[in-house]
Design a protein around this motif. Structure first.
Motif, PDB file in Angstrom:
ATOM      1  N   GLN A 126      10.867 -41.605 -40.195  1.00 47.11           N
ATOM      2  CA  GLN A 126      11.721 -40.451 -40.472  1.00 47.11           C
ATOM      3  C   GLN A 126      11.623 -39.378 -39.388  1.00 47.11           C
ATOM      4  OE1 GLN A 126      10.620 -38.353 -44.036  1.00 47.11           O
ATOM      5  NE2 GLN A 126       8.504 -38.026 -43.408  1.00 47.11           N
ATOM      6  N   GLU A 127      10.449 -39.229 -38.784  1.00 45.26           N
ATOM      7  CA  GLU A 127      10.294 -38.218 -37.746  1.00 45.26           C
ATOM      8  C   GLU A 127      11.085 -38.600 -36.491  1.00 45.26           C
ATOM      9  OE1 GLU A 127       6.746 -35.536 -35.690  1.00 45.26           O
ATOM     10  OE2 GLU A 127       6.229 -37.358 -36.795  1.00 45.26           O
ATOM     11  N   GLU A 128      11.113 -39.896 -36.169  1.00 42.30           N
ATOM     12  CA  GLU A 128      11.906 -40.362 -35.031  1.00 42.30           C
ATOM     13  C   GLU A 128      13.395 -40.134 -35.292  1.00 42.30           C
ATOM     14  OE1 GLU A 128      13.000 -44.553 -32.719  1.00 42.30           O
ATOM     15  OE2 GLU A 128      11.167 -44.423 -33.904  1.00 42.30           O
ATOM     16  N   ALA A 129      13.829 -40.434 -36.521  1.00 41.69           N
ATOM     17  CA  ALA A 129      15.227 -40.228 -36.884  1.00 41.69           C
ATOM     18  C   ALA A 129      15.597 -38.746 -36.801  1.00 41.69           C
ATOM     19  CB  ALA A 129      15.484 -40.757 -38.291  1.00 41.69           C
ATOM     20  N   ALA A 130      14.723 -37.893 -37.321  1.00 43.34           N
ATOM     21  CA  ALA A 130      14.974 -36.448 -37.281  1.00 43.34           C
ATOM     22  C   ALA A 130      15.014 -35.946 -35.839  1.00 43.34           C
ATOM     23  CB  ALA A 130      13.910 -35.709 -38.075  1.00 43.34           C
ATOM     24  N   GLY A 131      14.160 -36.530 -34.996  1.00 43.06           N
ATOM     25  CA  GLY A 131      14.133 -36.146 -33.593  1.00 43.06           C
ATOM     26  C   GLY A 131      15.437 -36.475 -32.877  1.00 43.06           C
ATOM     27  N   ALA A 161      14.205 -30.419 -42.549  1.00 46.22           N
ATOM     28  CA  ALA A 161      13.162 -30.459 -43.570  1.00 46.22           C
ATOM     29  C   ALA A 161      12.048 -31.426 -43.178  1.00 46.22           C
ATOM     30  CB  ALA A 161      13.765 -30.854 -44.912  1.00 46.22           C
ATOM     31  N   VAL A 162      12.429 -32.575 -42.615  1.00 43.14           N
ATOM     32  CA  VAL A 162      11.445 -33.569 -42.179  1.00 43.14           C
ATOM     33  C   VAL A 162      10.567 -32.987 -41.074  1.00 43.14           C
ATOM     34  CG1 VAL A 162      11.162 -35.745 -40.920  1.00 43.14           C
ATOM     35  CG2 VAL A 162      12.742 -35.615 -42.842  1.00 43.14           C
ATOM     36  N   LEU A 163      11.183 -32.372 -40.074  1.00 38.87           N
ATOM     37  CA  LEU A 163      10.432 -31.821 -38.952  1.00 38.87           C
ATOM     38  C   LEU A 163       9.513 -30.682 -39.388  1.00 38.87           C
ATOM     39  CD1 LEU A 163      13.231 -31.844 -36.227  1.00 38.87           C
ATOM     40  CD2 LEU A 163      11.284 -33.397 -36.419  1.00 38.87           C
ATOM     41  N   GLU A 164       9.979 -29.869 -40.326  1.00 37.38           N
ATOM     42  CA  GLU A 164       9.136 -28.780 -40.843  1.00 37.38           C
ATOM     43  C   GLU A 164       7.949 -29.330 -41.608  1.00 37.38           C
ATOM     44  OE1 GLU A 164      11.842 -26.416 -43.109  1.00 37.38           O
ATOM     45  OE2 GLU A 164      12.440 -25.176 -41.391  1.00 37.38           O
ATOM     46  N   GLU A 165       8.189 -30.397 -42.386  1.00 44.47           N
ATOM     47  CA  GLU A 165       7.105 -31.020 -43.142  1.00 44.47           C
ATOM     48  C   GLU A 165       6.077 -31.639 -42.206  1.00 44.47           C
ATOM     49  OE1 GLU A 165       6.391 -34.661 -46.357  1.00 44.47           O
ATOM     50  OE2 GLU A 165       8.420 -34.026 -45.854  1.00 44.47           O
ATOM     51  N   GLU A 166       6.559 -32.339 -41.177  1.00 46.62           N
ATOM     52  CA  GLU A 166       5.650 -32.962 -40.215  1.00 46.62           C
ATOM     53  C   GLU A 166       4.841 -31.896 -39.472  1.00 46.62           C
ATOM     54  OE1 GLU A 166       4.984 -36.068 -39.809  1.00 46.62           O
ATOM     55  OE2 GLU A 166       6.575 -37.023 -40.978  1.00 46.62           O
ATOM     56  N   ALA A 167       5.490 -30.794 -39.118  1.00 43.45           N
ATOM     57  CA  ALA A 167       4.799 -29.717 -38.409  1.00 43.45           C
ATOM     58  C   ALA A 167       3.724 -29.090 -39.300  1.00 43.45           C
ATOM     59  CB  ALA A 167       5.802 -28.649 -37.970  1.00 43.45           C
ATOM     60  N   SER A 168       4.039 -28.941 -40.592  1.00 42.10           N
ATOM     61  CA  SER A 168       3.067 -28.374 -41.532  1.00 42.10           C
ATOM     62  C   SER A 168       1.856 -29.290 -41.674  1.00 42.10           C
ATOM     63  CB  SER A 168       3.721 -28.166 -42.903  1.00 42.10           C
ATOM     64  OG  SER A 168       4.753 -27.211 -42.828  1.00 42.10           O
ATOM     65  N   GLU A 169       2.114 -30.610 -41.746  1.00 42.88           N
ATOM     66  CA  GLU A 169       1.017 -31.572 -41.867  1.00 42.88           C
ATOM     67  C   GLU A 169       0.139 -31.556 -40.615  1.00 42.88           C
ATOM     68  OE1 GLU A 169       2.748 -35.337 -42.722  1.00 42.88           O
ATOM     69  OE2 GLU A 169       3.354 -34.805 -44.753  1.00 42.88           O
ATOM     70  N   LEU A 172      -1.971 -28.411 -40.688  1.00 41.27           N
ATOM     71  CA  LEU A 172      -3.070 -28.505 -41.640  1.00 41.27           C
ATOM     72  C   LEU A 172      -4.210 -29.348 -41.072  1.00 41.27           C
ATOM     73  CD1 LEU A 172      -1.114 -28.946 -44.998  1.00 41.27           C
ATOM     74  CD2 LEU A 172      -2.572 -27.017 -44.365  1.00 41.27           C
ATOM     75  N   LYS A 173      -3.849 -30.403 -40.344  1.00 42.75           N
ATOM     76  CA  LYS A 173      -4.883 -31.238 -39.712  1.00 42.75           C
ATOM     77  C   LYS A 173      -5.629 -30.438 -38.648  1.00 42.75           C
ATOM     78  CE  LYS A 173      -2.400 -35.589 -40.439  1.00 42.75           C
ATOM     79  NZ  LYS A 173      -1.609 -36.675 -39.781  1.00 42.75           N
ATOM     80  N   LEU A 174      -4.906 -29.604 -37.923  1.00 38.12           N
ATOM     81  CA  LEU A 174      -5.499 -28.794 -36.868  1.00 38.12           C
ATOM     82  C   LEU A 174      -6.566 -27.864 -37.423  1.00 38.12           C
ATOM     83  CD1 LEU A 174      -5.517 -27.679 -33.915  1.00 38.12           C
ATOM     84  CD2 LEU A 174      -3.729 -26.083 -34.653  1.00 38.12           C
ATOM     85  N   VAL A 175      -6.302 -27.274 -38.605  1.00 41.59           N
ATOM     86  CA  VAL A 175      -7.240 -26.312 -39.187  1.00 41.59           C
ATOM     87  C   VAL A 175      -8.197 -26.969 -40.166  1.00 41.59           C
ATOM     88  CG1 VAL A 175      -5.642 -24.409 -38.866  1.00 41.59           C
ATOM     89  CG2 VAL A 175      -5.628 -25.654 -41.032  1.00 41.59           C
TER      90      VAL A 175
END
Length: 199
Positions: A126-131, A161-169, A172-175
């Protein structure tokens, strides 16, 4: 107001299977089958985020005929920013925006006005498709099966929405927090406490 198929599947995923079945038994058979098929795709894939309830037009008609076809679909025809144009094998060969419909003569051929479509397979991430939607600034991305037949579409809003969700994930991993186990601390606080550990 009836939810789009992709949103309906997202809602049904939040309830028990027994409740899902009760809901599906209350809708018409064709829609129920479509929702079941949509729910069977990997939620992280293009198939998992696409909307399968689309209005399409054949390539061999004039714009006036295309407008009539869209109007005949009622509210479903008003969703989205345009329609995909299909060949005789239901493969997407063009995309016709509503802007094009109102700025060209109704006597023009659809094939002379339509834009080249961009498509991906059902199993593409989905992230590739959104990209792709973001890169090409698409209003909608066609999703096709192994034979190239149109099975759904991903809108620009869904891609965002997909890109925002991926960015949030990723954040969260970063912190140091899991997307599945969100922290009670504020994001700002967790970034601050983690800063000395970075680098």
């Amino acid at each position: 107001e009836e939810l789009p198929a992709d949103d309906a599947v997202d809602v049904l995923a939040l309830v028990e299977d027994s409740v899902t079945e009760q809901v599906l038994q209350r809708v018409d058979l064709e829609r129920a089958e479509g929702l079941r098929e949509l729910a069977s795709y990997d939620p992280q894939s293009a198939g998992g985020v696409m909307n399968s309830e689309l209005v399409t037009v054949p390539e061999g008609v004039r714009l006036g005929d295309a407008i009539k076809l869209i109007k005949n679909e009622g509210e479903e025809g008003e969703d989205g920013q345009g329609v995909f144009v299909l060949d005789g094998q239901d493969r997407p060969v063009g995309y016709l925006s509503f802007r094009q419909l109102i700025t060209h003569s109704i006597h023009e051929e659809v094939r002379d006005v339509m834009a080249q479509p961009v498509s991906v397979g059902i199993d593409v991430d989905q992230e590739e498709a959104a990209g792709l939607i973001q890169h090409y600034q698409l209003e909608e991305l066609a999703v096709v099966d192994g034979a190239g037949v149109l099975v759904g579409a991903i809108s620009a809003d869904d891609a965002l929405a997909v890109l925002e969700e991926e960015a949030s994930e990723d954040f969260l991993k970063l912190v140091g927090a899991s997307a599945e186990q969100p922290t009670r601390q504020s994001i700002t606080r967790r970034v601050w406490t983690r800063l000395p550990l970075q680098g």
